[in-house]
Design a protein around this motif. Structure first.
Motif, PDB file in Angstrom:
ATOM      1  N   GLU C 139     -13.196  -5.335  -6.157  1.00  0.00           N
ATOM      2  CA  GLU C 139     -13.401  -4.407  -7.255  1.00  0.00           C
ATOM      3  C   GLU C 139     -13.935  -3.060  -6.753  1.00  0.00           C
ATOM      4  N   HIS C 140     -14.803  -3.103  -5.741  1.00  0.00           N
ATOM      5  CA  HIS C 140     -15.360  -1.860  -5.208  1.00  0.00           C
ATOM      6  C   HIS C 140     -14.273  -0.971  -4.621  1.00  0.00           C
ATOM      7  N   ILE C 141     -13.333  -1.599  -3.897  1.00  0.00           N
ATOM      8  CA  ILE C 141     -12.245  -0.807  -3.307  1.00  0.00           C
ATOM      9  C   ILE C 141     -11.372  -0.230  -4.412  1.00  0.00           C
ATOM     10  N   LEU C 142     -11.081  -1.068  -5.408  1.00  0.00           N
ATOM     11  CA  LEU C 142     -10.219  -0.590  -6.495  1.00  0.00           C
ATOM     12  C   LEU C 142     -10.853   0.626  -7.160  1.00  0.00           C
ATOM     13  N   ASP C 143     -12.177   0.608  -7.331  1.00  0.00           N
ATOM     14  CA  ASP C 143     -12.849   1.758  -7.929  1.00  0.00           C
ATOM     15  C   ASP C 143     -12.716   2.992  -7.036  1.00  0.00           C
ATOM     16  N   LEU C 144     -12.891   2.767  -5.726  1.00  0.00           N
ATOM     17  CA  LEU C 144     -12.769   3.894  -4.793  1.00  0.00           C
ATOM     18  C   LEU C 144     -11.376   4.506  -4.856  1.00  0.00           C
ATOM     19  N   LEU C 145     -10.363   3.633  -4.764  1.00  0.00           N
ATOM     20  CA  LEU C 145      -8.992   4.130  -4.761  1.00  0.00           C
ATOM     21  C   LEU C 145      -8.621   4.714  -6.115  1.00  0.00           C
ATOM     22  N   ASP C 146      -9.206   4.143  -7.160  1.00  0.00           N
ATOM     23  CA  ASP C 146      -8.953   4.657  -8.499  1.00  0.00           C
ATOM     24  C   ASP C 146      -9.441   6.097  -8.604  1.00  0.00           C
ATOM     25  N   SER C 147     -10.638   6.361  -8.056  1.00  0.00           N
ATOM     26  CA  SER C 147     -11.185   7.716  -8.150  1.00  0.00           C
ATOM     27  C   SER C 147     -10.309   8.698  -7.374  1.00  0.00           C
ATOM     28  N   LEU C 148      -9.626   8.216  -6.337  1.00  0.00           N
ATOM     29  CA  LEU C 148      -8.825   9.122  -5.521  1.00  0.00           C
ATOM     30  C   LEU C 148      -7.398   9.258  -6.047  1.00  0.00           C
ATOM     31  N   THR C 149      -6.790   8.124  -6.379  1.00  0.00           N
ATOM     32  CA  THR C 149      -5.360   8.162  -6.680  1.00  0.00           C
ATOM     33  C   THR C 149      -5.060   8.105  -8.170  1.00  0.00           C
ATOM     34  N   GLY C 150      -5.996   7.642  -8.960  1.00  0.00           N
ATOM     35  CA  GLY C 150      -5.768   7.562 -10.390  1.00  0.00           C
ATOM     36  C   GLY C 150      -5.191   6.245 -10.843  1.00  0.00           C
ATOM     37  N   SER C 151      -4.888   5.340  -9.916  1.00  0.00           N
ATOM     38  CA  SER C 151      -4.426   4.034 -10.378  1.00  0.00           C
ATOM     39  C   SER C 151      -5.123   2.943  -9.582  1.00  0.00           C
ATOM     40  N   ARG C 152      -5.062   1.743 -10.097  1.00  0.00           N
ATOM     41  CA  ARG C 152      -5.798   0.647  -9.476  1.00  0.00           C
ATOM     42  C   ARG C 152      -4.912  -0.290  -8.662  1.00  0.00           C
ATOM     43  N   LEU C 153      -3.657  -0.359  -8.979  1.00  0.00           N
ATOM     44  CA  LEU C 153      -2.834  -1.354  -8.298  1.00  0.00           C
ATOM     45  C   LEU C 153      -1.546  -0.744  -7.742  1.00  0.00           C
ATOM     46  N   THR C 154      -0.724  -0.191  -8.597  1.00  0.00           N
ATOM     47  CA  THR C 154       0.582   0.314  -8.163  1.00  0.00           C
ATOM     48  C   THR C 154       0.457   1.794  -7.831  1.00  0.00           C
ATOM     49  N   PHE C 171     -16.230   9.997  -2.049  1.00  0.00           N
ATOM     50  CA  PHE C 171     -15.341   8.947  -1.567  1.00  0.00           C
ATOM     51  C   PHE C 171     -15.785   8.462  -0.191  1.00  0.00           C
ATOM     52  N   ILE C 172     -16.139   9.410   0.665  1.00  0.00           N
ATOM     53  CA  ILE C 172     -16.512   9.031   2.028  1.00  0.00           C
ATOM     54  C   ILE C 172     -17.782   8.193   2.020  1.00  0.00           C
ATOM     55  N   SER C 173     -18.787   8.652   1.279  1.00  0.00           N
ATOM     56  CA  SER C 173     -20.034   7.876   1.280  1.00  0.00           C
ATOM     57  C   SER C 173     -19.826   6.537   0.591  1.00  0.00           C
ATOM     58  N   GLY C 174     -19.007   6.531  -0.466  1.00  0.00           N
ATOM     59  CA  GLY C 174     -18.709   5.265  -1.141  1.00  0.00           C
ATOM     60  C   GLY C 174     -18.013   4.283  -0.210  1.00  0.00           C
ATOM     61  N   THR C 175     -17.081   4.789   0.592  1.00  0.00           N
ATOM     62  CA  THR C 175     -16.364   3.915   1.520  1.00  0.00           C
ATOM     63  C   THR C 175     -17.306   3.376   2.584  1.00  0.00           C
ATOM     64  N   ARG C 176     -18.157   4.233   3.101  1.00  0.00           N
ATOM     65  CA  ARG C 176     -19.118   3.776   4.107  1.00  0.00           C
ATOM     66  C   ARG C 176     -20.018   2.678   3.534  1.00  0.00           C
ATOM     67  N   ALA C 177     -20.482   2.916   2.318  1.00  0.00           N
ATOM     68  CA  ALA C 177     -21.366   1.921   1.700  1.00  0.00           C
ATOM     69  C   ALA C 177     -20.618   0.608   1.508  1.00  0.00           C
TER      70      ALA C 177
END
Lengths: 324, 154, 370
Positions: C139-154, C171-177
């Protein structure tokens, strides 16, 4: 009351009151256990579980029960109708009857038969017949698989279970459940029979078809196993029987190994229930941590490991009794 | 070096073309042109060189002909070999599924989508489309989405 | 091959297309002798969406969103493969920073795919709890990618010539965490699953893929590496910014489903390593190539590019005839080859093993059906 006593005799009244009590206990207990399972599972899985209906979701299972009662009873066209209808009843009735002899405290026992433990073991092995009926009559290959597995599994695990129980009976010299509990007034039998306790818990988990031995209803292989084709209240009866069975095997374990109603300060019945629920928690803990074993491993485990071990335990017990 | 040993292994087969490819442009290290009849022998030679079948497909190049495209690669050394084989419409290509069992499904897929038959295939049935379908949708004469919609009865 | 052929001792069990553990709509006909399987025949195509036919009827940009829908669990790798192929056709150079962003997001996406596999696989084996553990992480990754790309899966995030959006400090600090958190979880996973006696007995020595079989069937990805062949396109045919990072290719020894499990588990750690290095070395600069034509009209020719997805090699073969529409696009998907070998390995196994083997190669059925 006088009229009742007069016409039925005090024994008769005792039976009727007991039966009503048992039915109430069975339903409330099942509702509680299902809620408990959900909560236990949830907290092991880092989530809160049901929270909406009632405090901490306590009434959730009541709602579910009502929903299940309101569901349409679907009967698939091809099923063998009489057996299909009968199976949920056959699974449930024996479970109910075993409550007859369980001693909740020194006095709270409906009918203290002198063959109590045998009665429980005999009736609880009837449930496999019901599972076979359900699986066979459903005309569904997955159901038949579940039924076949269930029979093989129950036959395999019944034997070590009986032999393990025998080693406790040897020490007491009576089949009467109250006698077994009274014999533990000084120390619990788990202290002298630790191996027997472990064997019993393993076999009991298998007998109640719980993970890691839940092969008859392994959902990732057999969809839902023997109750694939059941819906509504019929399905609920299988469900109810499963949870009540869990209560019974835990109650028997409490009687045999954990000193039944014995305990300080609190009344006996409370101690008894506490011990039973602690054991149930243990079984639930198994379910939410272990993967499922494979069918051949399951049967091999029973025949090659559990049965020899339980025989060794029985012989050792007999030897110890002879010497000391 | 596979880029040398593969042409050597293929040389007895008298193929039309065995040449180094332009990797930066096409992603091929070797480009081979063969006839469909030579394909089992080519596959056998590449199997001996330790290659595996990456993909097998067809292109409907013109009204009269298809090109079968085979891609081979190797697990231990980077060397992608692309084999093109031109097949006239209506002709059968010999299967290579007895050499590479993995080709079984690829050939079924090509049959399914193009209607190209593979001679000697053990189980040439439709793979992706329903068994009773009567279309081969990747042939160029098969109408596109929009055209199909326009033609459909209202 | 199974026809109607029910011989005296056997019967046919229809596994799927709707079954709890076929991971999508796979149907397998199993000829059974009791609990043992004597023959197996898969029936695929229930999720056929004609991606290859669509490709021929729309222009290059219009086909881009399709790529997120072929393999919905590792959509970004498919984005990457397609963009790389078209960039190769056009001769476009992707800026360094864009390549780094592609690697970071791609590896995050690989982690989501592996985490989902981990949970689903253990659920196939009858353990439910790990499923929720790894979904919690995912779920954490999906949130990160969602904030960047606007979608969660496709996802449809990469463009020809770069990426449309730069990553920011959040995004960077979120990914590190997240990487820090995920690393602290390995011990939990090991204690809960890897060291479990029942799990080991279920998986050791089951569903063997030999090296020869892998070659004959063209197996790729973790399923191949479990058999001891260190073939990973990120190393053997380096693309994007991968040559600039240090990482290992975990391999197994015996090629059973336990080895495939271990390989995937170790791969997650390697993905973490790659992401960390990429974040540390992230160069400054543009995220889009300068001269991307408005009208994508590649010259005549053909191209094959391969990328490593969570399941193996994704190859894309494009034939261009100098038009705005591709003349032919072939998607070489990893699960297609993997499934065809797996079906062979069903024979003489128990029905419980079928589920375990199916889970161990991590099939995504829509990817096969296309």
């Amino acid at each position: 009351m006088d009229v009742l006593t007069h016409s039925l005799g005090s024994e008769g009244v005792r039976m009727i009151v007991g039966l009503i009590g048992v039915i109430a206990l069975v339903s409330v207990n099942a509702l509680f256990l299902i809620w408990m399972e959900r909560k236990v599972a949830a907290h092991m899985q880092l989530r809160p579980g049901p929270m909406e209906v009632g405090p901490h979701g306590a009434i959730q299972t009541v709602c579910d029960a009502v929903k299940l009662m309101g569901k349409e009873l679907i009967t698939p066209e091809e099923v063998d109708k009489p057996i299909y209808y009968l199976a949920p009843i056959v699974v449930f009735l024996p479970v109910l009857l075993t409550f007859l002899v369980i001693p909740f405290s020194q006095t709270m026992v409906i009918k203290d038969l002198n063959v109590g433990i045998i009665l429980i073991l005999a009736f609880s092995s009837l449930s496999v017949l019901a599972i076979l009926m359900a699986g066979w009559s459903s005309k569904n290959k997955y159901s038949v698989f579940g039924a076949i597995r269930s029979v093989a599994q129950n036959i395999a695990y019944e034997i070590p279970l009986l032999i393990t129980v025998m080693s406790v009976i040897l020490m007491v010299g009576s089949f009467k459940l109250t006698d077994i509990v009274v014999a533990q007034s000084r120390y619990w039998f788990i202290l002298v029979q630790p191996l027997a306790f472990i064997l019993y818990i393993i076999c009991a988990t298998a007998e109640t078809n719980r993970t890691p031995f839940d092969l008859p209803e392994a959902e990732s292989e057999l969809v839902a196993g023997f109750h694939t084709e059941y819906s509504g209240m019929r399905f609920a009866l299988f469900f109810l029987a499963e949870y009540t069975n869990m209560f019974i095997v835990s109650a028997v374990a409490t009687v045999l190994f954990l000193g039944g109603w014995h305990g300080p300060i609190l009344p006996g019945a409370i101690w008894f229930l506490l011990k039973v629920y602690a054991l149930i928690f243990l079984i639930m803990w198994f379910r939410w941590t272990f993967p499922r074993v494979r069918f051949d491993q399951l049967v091999t485990f029973a025949w090659k490991i559990l049965i020899p071990l339980s025989f060794v335990n029985l012989l050792l017990t007999a030897l110890a009794l002879k010497i000391f | 070096m596979l880029s040398e040993s593969i042409p050597q292994a293929l040389s007895p087969l008298n193929l039309e073309k065995v040449a180094p490819g332009d990797y930066a442009k096409t992603g091929y290290h070797l480009e081979v042109t063969a006839t469909p009849e030579q394909m089992p022998a080519v596959a056998q030679a590449l199997l001996k060189e330790g290659c595996f079948l990456e993909s097998l497909t067809a292109v409907h190049t013109s009204r009269e002909a298809f090109t079968l495209v085979y891609h081979f690669a190797n697990f231990y050394e980077l060397c992608r070999t692309a084999v093109h084989a031109v097949l006239p419409d209506g002709a059968e290509a010999p299967t290579i599924s007895h050499v590479f069992p993995g080709a079984d499904w690829y050939e079924r897929e090509v049959y399914d989508l193009y209607g190209i038959k593979f001679a000697g295939h053990p189980n040439l049935k439709r793979l992706l489309l329903p068994e009773d379908a009567d279309i081969h949708p990747l042939r160029k004469e098969f109408p596109a989405e929009a055209e199909a919609k326009a033609e459909a009865p209202k | 091959m199974i026809t109607s052929g029910i011989e005296e001792k056997t019967f046919v069990l229809n596994l799927g297309p709707q079954h709890p553990s076929t991971h999508g709509v796979l149907r397998v006909l199993l000829e059974m002798d009791g609990e043992y399987i004597t023959a197996a025949e898969p029936v695929i195509g229930y999720g056929h969406r004609a991606h290859e036919h669509m490709a021929e009827n729309r222009n290059y940009q219009q086909f881009l969103p399709n790529m997120g829908r072929v393999d919905y669990l590792h959509a970004l790798a498919f984005n990457q493969g397609y963009c790389m192929a078209v960039e190769k056709l056009l001769g476009l150079e992707v800026p360094e920073r864009a390549e780094y962003i592609r690697v970071i997001t791609n590896e995050l996406n690989r982690l989501t795919s592996h985490l989902l596999w981990f949970g689903a696989y253990l659920m196939d084996l009858g353990a439910f709890t790990p499923f929720l553990y790894c979904f919690d992480d995912r779920e954490h990754i999906l949130d990160l990618l969602d904030s960047l790309t606007g979608s969660r899966l496709t996802y449809c995030f990469y463009r020809f010539g770069g990426v449309p959006k730069d990553i920011d400090d959040d995004f960077i600090s979120g990914t590190r965490a997240f990487i820090h958190r995920l690393r602290s979880r390995w011990a939990d996973y090991d204690n809960l699953v890897t060291k479990n006696v029942i799990f080991i007995h279920r998986t050791k020595g089951v569903g063997l893929f030999t090296k020869e079989q892998c070659q004959l069937y063209g197996i790729t990805g973790p399923s191949l590496r479990g058999s001891g062949i260190p073939y990973d396109i990120r190393k053997s045919e380096p693309y994007s910014a991968y040559p600039q990072f240090h990482f290992e290719i975990p391999i197994g020894e015996n090629g059973d489903i336990y080895d495939r499990y271990i390989v995937r588990l170790r791969e997650m750690e390697q993905s973490c390593r790659i992401i960390e290095q990429a974040l540390n070395k992230l160069p400054k600069g543009p995220i889009m190539a300068e001269k991307v034509p408005k009208r994508i009209k590649p010259p005549e020719g053909e191209v094959y590019t391969a990328v490593e997805t969570a399941r193996g090699e994704f190859g894309i073969y494009i034939v261009s005839q100098g038009d705005v529409k591709p003349y032919r696009i072939k998607l070489r998907v990893p699960s297609f080859a993997n499934l065809s070998l797996m079906v062979e390995s069903f024979k003489d196994n128990l029905v419980a093993d079928v589920v375990a083997i199916l889970g161990s190669i991590d099939v995504v059925i829509p990817e096969i059906d296309r």
